[in-house]
Design a protein around this motif. Structure first.
Motif, PDB file in Angstrom:
ATOM      1  N   VAL A 394       0.847  -1.197   0.000  1.00  0.00           N
ATOM      2  CA  VAL A 394       0.000   0.000   0.000  1.00  0.00           C
ATOM      3  C   VAL A 394       0.882   1.247   0.000  1.00  0.00           C
ATOM      4  N   HIS A 395       0.520   2.213  -0.833  1.00  0.00           N
ATOM      5  CA  HIS A 395       1.273   3.462  -0.952  1.00  0.00           C
ATOM      6  C   HIS A 395       0.514   4.621  -0.301  1.00  0.00           C
ATOM      7  N   THR A 396       1.227   5.725  -0.153  1.00  0.00           N
ATOM      8  CA  THR A 396       0.627   6.920   0.448  1.00  0.00           C
ATOM      9  C   THR A 396      -0.625   7.351  -0.304  1.00  0.00           C
ATOM     10  N   SER A 397      -0.581   7.317  -1.628  1.00  0.00           N
ATOM     11  CA  SER A 397      -1.748   7.738  -2.421  1.00  0.00           C
ATOM     12  C   SER A 397      -2.956   6.867  -2.131  1.00  0.00           C
ATOM     13  N   ASP A 398      -2.740   5.581  -1.833  1.00  0.00           N
ATOM     14  CA  ASP A 398      -3.853   4.685  -1.490  1.00  0.00           C
ATOM     15  C   ASP A 398      -4.483   5.101  -0.166  1.00  0.00           C
ATOM     16  N   VAL A 399      -3.639   5.414   0.816  1.00  0.00           N
ATOM     17  CA  VAL A 399      -4.149   5.854   2.119  1.00  0.00           C
ATOM     18  C   VAL A 399      -4.943   7.143   1.962  1.00  0.00           C
ATOM     19  N   ALA A 400      -4.415   8.063   1.159  1.00  0.00           N
ATOM     20  CA  ALA A 400      -5.087   9.349   0.950  1.00  0.00           C
ATOM     21  C   ALA A 400      -6.459   9.155   0.319  1.00  0.00           C
ATOM     22  N   LYS A 401      -6.556   8.273  -0.664  1.00  0.00           N
ATOM     23  CA  LYS A 401      -7.838   8.043  -1.334  1.00  0.00           C
ATOM     24  C   LYS A 401      -8.825   7.321  -0.412  1.00  0.00           C
ATOM     25  N   ARG A 402      -8.303   6.444   0.438  1.00  0.00           N
ATOM     26  CA  ARG A 402      -9.184   5.750   1.369  1.00  0.00           C
ATOM     27  C   ARG A 402      -9.748   6.711   2.419  1.00  0.00           C
ATOM     28  N   LEU A 403      -8.960   7.716   2.802  1.00  0.00           N
ATOM     29  CA  LEU A 403      -9.443   8.716   3.756  1.00  0.00           C
ATOM     30  C   LEU A 403     -10.700   9.411   3.247  1.00  0.00           C
ATOM     31  N   VAL A 457      -7.910  -1.064   0.318  1.00  0.00           N
ATOM     32  CA  VAL A 457      -7.271   0.254   0.384  1.00  0.00           C
ATOM     33  C   VAL A 457      -6.708   0.632  -0.982  1.00  0.00           C
ATOM     34  N   LYS A 458      -6.121  -0.321  -1.674  1.00  0.00           N
ATOM     35  CA  LYS A 458      -5.527  -0.051  -2.988  1.00  0.00           C
ATOM     36  C   LYS A 458      -6.584   0.339  -4.030  1.00  0.00           C
ATOM     37  N   GLY A 459      -7.827  -0.075  -3.793  1.00  0.00           N
ATOM     38  CA  GLY A 459      -8.893   0.236  -4.754  1.00  0.00           C
ATOM     39  C   GLY A 459      -9.698   1.469  -4.422  1.00  0.00           C
ATOM     40  N   ALA A 460      -9.372   2.116  -3.304  1.00  0.00           N
ATOM     41  CA  ALA A 460     -10.129   3.300  -2.865  1.00  0.00           C
ATOM     42  C   ALA A 460      -9.930   4.458  -3.844  1.00  0.00           C
ATOM     43  N   PRO A 461     -10.891   5.388  -3.883  1.00  0.00           N
ATOM     44  CA  PRO A 461     -12.082   5.482  -3.037  1.00  0.00           C
ATOM     45  C   PRO A 461     -13.234   4.633  -3.581  1.00  0.00           C
ATOM     46  N   HIS A 462     -14.113   4.228  -2.675  1.00  0.00           N
ATOM     47  CA  HIS A 462     -15.238   3.389  -3.059  1.00  0.00           C
ATOM     48  C   HIS A 462     -16.569   4.126  -2.990  1.00  0.00           C
ATOM     49  N   GLY A 463     -16.660   5.203  -2.225  1.00  0.00           N
ATOM     50  CA  GLY A 463     -17.948   5.862  -2.019  1.00  0.00           C
ATOM     51  C   GLY A 463     -18.039   7.250  -2.625  1.00  0.00           C
ATOM     52  N   GLN A 464     -17.136   7.578  -3.558  1.00  0.00           N
ATOM     53  CA  GLN A 464     -17.151   8.906  -4.166  1.00  0.00           C
ATOM     54  C   GLN A 464     -17.827   8.863  -5.538  1.00  0.00           C
ATOM     55  N   CYS A 465     -18.159  10.044  -6.043  1.00  0.00           N
ATOM     56  CA  CYS A 465     -18.839  10.091  -7.347  1.00  0.00           C
ATOM     57  C   CYS A 465     -17.891   9.721  -8.480  1.00  0.00           C
ATOM     58  N   VAL A 466     -16.583   9.843  -8.235  1.00  0.00           N
ATOM     59  CA  VAL A 466     -15.571   9.471  -9.219  1.00  0.00           C
ATOM     60  C   VAL A 466     -14.608   8.509  -8.550  1.00  0.00           C
ATOM     61  N   GLY A 467     -14.279   7.417  -9.228  1.00  0.00           N
ATOM     62  CA  GLY A 467     -13.330   6.458  -8.693  1.00  0.00           C
ATOM     63  C   GLY A 467     -11.915   6.837  -9.074  1.00  0.00           C
ATOM     64  N   ARG A 468     -11.079   5.863  -9.246  1.00  0.00           N
ATOM     65  CA  ARG A 468      -9.687   6.125  -9.634  1.00  0.00           C
ATOM     66  C   ARG A 468      -9.616   6.553 -11.093  1.00  0.00           C
ATOM     67  N   ILE A 469      -8.800   7.547 -11.324  1.00  0.00           N
ATOM     68  CA  ILE A 469      -8.613   8.019 -12.691  1.00  0.00           C
ATOM     69  C   ILE A 469      -7.141   7.921 -13.055  1.00  0.00           C
ATOM     70  N   ASP A 470      -6.845   8.051 -14.324  1.00  0.00           N
ATOM     71  CA  ASP A 470      -5.460   8.094 -14.790  1.00  0.00           C
ATOM     72  C   ASP A 470      -4.950   9.507 -14.531  1.00  0.00           C
ATOM     73  N   GLU A 471      -4.323   9.700 -13.383  1.00  0.00           N
ATOM     74  CA  GLU A 471      -3.942  11.037 -12.947  1.00  0.00           C
ATOM     75  C   GLU A 471      -2.891  11.662 -13.859  1.00  0.00           C
ATOM     76  N   VAL A 472      -1.985  10.854 -14.376  1.00  0.00           N
ATOM     77  CA  VAL A 472      -0.933  11.389 -15.259  1.00  0.00           C
ATOM     78  C   VAL A 472      -1.554  11.935 -16.539  1.00  0.00           C
ATOM     79  N   SER A 473      -2.440  11.141 -17.141  1.00  0.00           N
ATOM     80  CA  SER A 473      -3.096  11.612 -18.372  1.00  0.00           C
ATOM     81  C   SER A 473      -3.996  12.808 -18.099  1.00  0.00           C
ATOM     82  N   ALA A 474      -4.666  12.802 -16.945  1.00  0.00           N
ATOM     83  CA  ALA A 474      -5.549  13.916 -16.599  1.00  0.00           C
ATOM     84  C   ALA A 474      -4.765  15.214 -16.487  1.00  0.00           C
ATOM     85  N   ALA A 475      -3.525  15.129 -15.988  1.00  0.00           N
ATOM     86  CA  ALA A 475      -2.697  16.327 -15.832  1.00  0.00           C
ATOM     87  C   ALA A 475      -2.049  16.750 -17.142  1.00  0.00           C
TER      88      ALA A 475
END
Length: 482
Positions: A394-403, A457-475
């Motif tokens: 688990v990475h920091t980004s996973d913890v952040a998204k689970r929060l 945790v690695k699959g979070a977030p689970h309860g948001q309107c948007v799930g995981r996105i390709d952050e690199v491509s989005a930027a």
């Protein structure tokens, strides 16, 4: 599920032909009578057709999807996302302030000039510096103003050989960019093992080419530079100036004055320490202060009191000139002014003490699960790290998204760069112990999930309107059209 998806539709997807919020009367005049034909559209723009009620619901829904300081705990480290009193918003929006024109005669804006003058004096009082300019429109703009003030100081002495600015690796990321933008060569130095400036590395970097040392105090790992006086002496002995990034001043206000450290130039963030709204792209305010020997080179004009009248003084022959078209972001300046007028010195001291106490409470509560990278008393923020090798990948980004699933906005992550898998938490003094306990409890639950259900945790977030996105491509390749 269909209803949830419908809520998340774009306004153009909710559009229905013929729906209107406002009905305009068609004018008899032709557009060609006012504009050249080359400027006119060939076809009508495709805009959403919605009733006023549907429009209100749409944007209200969007606002509810946003995490914001008024709704949730917002522990962004290095940002000081503290409560902004609503009274300040009301006072700064009073018509005599909000409607004042920057070209209005001084007689018509004595109240605004009075507030500017007193704000300068209050900032001098809390920092111990000799003068302040309110022109800079943001923290980074304040940095640029400060470094250009440094350049003007050296140029006046005809000391043109000073072409370098030293920046430790615990500085804010904008510091090296600012020095480079001002035309200086940036010399980076590494920190010592305790997270503070390595004095030997600093001594080796100092030379007759050094114009300034940019020091963030407290630094970005949340620590006070314990050798600040010795560092200042080293810098001054080399003929350079000590610039202090004061964005983290929330940990010092009322407790210590940078002038006593030997600081020559510094900026403050009114949109951090001084309780003006922060985030969303602005507006900001980054006043710059200077010691007496550097003050003549600050931008002009400044508010002055002459013969019982407040005025803007342009009588500064050594000034570097203007850094902004007018005099600063007054709505933000006024909020900061209200803040400093509301509290006395003893209260400001308690504010800083509580900010430090809250950060250390979080650090201590998380020990054994998410440990502080530098295991010592911190200032306004604590920096913990996540070790994927000890946490089932688990990475920091996973913890952040689970929060987010637990109702908390994530702390600043992957910064500062010298801390691997960093997570930077700044509770500020305005959060209660109940809120801090809830936040720590959420992180403890996430830690337990990491041990038993790491994939959750690695699959979070689970309860948001948007799930995981390709952050690199989005930027790098944002899709900004429908």
């Amino acid at each position: 599920m269909e209803e949830i998806l419908k809520h998340n539709e774009l306004s153009i997807e909710k559009s229905r032909p013929g729906r209107r919020g406002v009905q305009f009367i068609k004018t008899q005049a032709k557009a060609e009578d006012y504009l050249p034909a080359s400027y006119l559209r060939g076809n009508e723009p495709r805009l959403p057709e919605m009733s006023e009620f549907d429009t209100v619901r749409h944007f209200t829904r969007l606002s509810q999807l946003n995490y914001c300081l008024d709704g949730e705990f917002y522990p962004l480290g290095s940002c000081t996302m503290k409560y902004n009193p609503k009274a300040y918003d009301t006072l700064s929006a009073l018509e005599p302030f909000a409607a004042a024109h920057p070209f209005a005669p001084e007689e018509a804006v004595q109240g605004t000039l009075h507030a500017m003058y007193e704000m300068q004096e209050l900032l001098k009082k809390v920092t111990g510096l000799a003068a302040f300019t309110l022109q800079p429109a943001a923290g980074a703009h304040g940095e640029l103003t400060g470094i250009l003030t440094v350049r003007a100081y050296h140029d006046a002495k005809k000391d043109f050989a000073r072409t370098e600015v030293i920046v430790p690796d615990t500085a804010h990321g904008t510091n090296p960019a600012t020095a480079n933008m001002a035309g200086y060569t940036v010399v980076n130095i590494k920190s010592a093992d305790d997270g503070c400036v390595d004095k030997e590395a600093l001594q080796n970097a100092l030379s007759e080419r050094t114009a300034a040392v940019m020091l963030t105090v407290p630094n970005t790992v949340g620590l006070f530079e314990k050798d600040i006086r010795e560092i200042a002496d080293m810098v001054h002995k080399a003929g350079a100036l000590l610039y202090m990034d004061g964005a983290n001043f929330n940990a010092l206000i009322g407790l210590a004055k940078p002038a006593d450290f030997g600081v020559d130039v510094m900026h403050l963030n009114l949109h951090k320490t001084f309780a003006a709204p922060h985030g969303g792209g602005g507006p900001g305010s980054g006043p710059v202060g200077a010691a007496a020997h550097v003050a003549p080179f600050l931008p002009k004009p400044m508010a002055e009191l002459k013969d019982g009248k407040y005025t803007l003084s342009g009588e500064m022959p050594q000034s570097l000139g203007k850094m902004k078209a007018f005099y600063g972001n007054m709505a933000v300046v006024l909020r900061g002014y209200c803040y400093l007028r509301q509290f006395d010195g003893e209260t400001l001291k308690r504010i800083a003490e509580n900010a430090v106490l809250n950060a250390n409470y979080v650090r201590a509560r998380l020990k054994g699960k998410f440990n502080a990278f530098f295991d010592r008393v911190c200032m306004h923020e604590c920096v913990v790290n996540v070790d994927p090798h000890q946490m089932n990948g688990v990475h920091t980004s996973d913890v952040a998204k689970r929060l987010l699933d637990y109702g908390f906005y994530a702390p600043t992550i992957y910064f500062p760069l010298i801390v691997p898998e960093a997570m930077m938490v700044e509770p500020t003094e305005t959060e209660s112990k109940d809120m801090l306990d809830a936040f720590v409890t959420a992180l403890e639950k996430i830690y337990d999930e990491i041990q038993t259900e790491p994939e959750k945790v690695k699959g979070a977030p689970h309860g948001q309107c948007v799930g995981r996105i390709d952050e690199v491509s989005a930027a790098r390749q944002p899709n900004l059209k429908w």
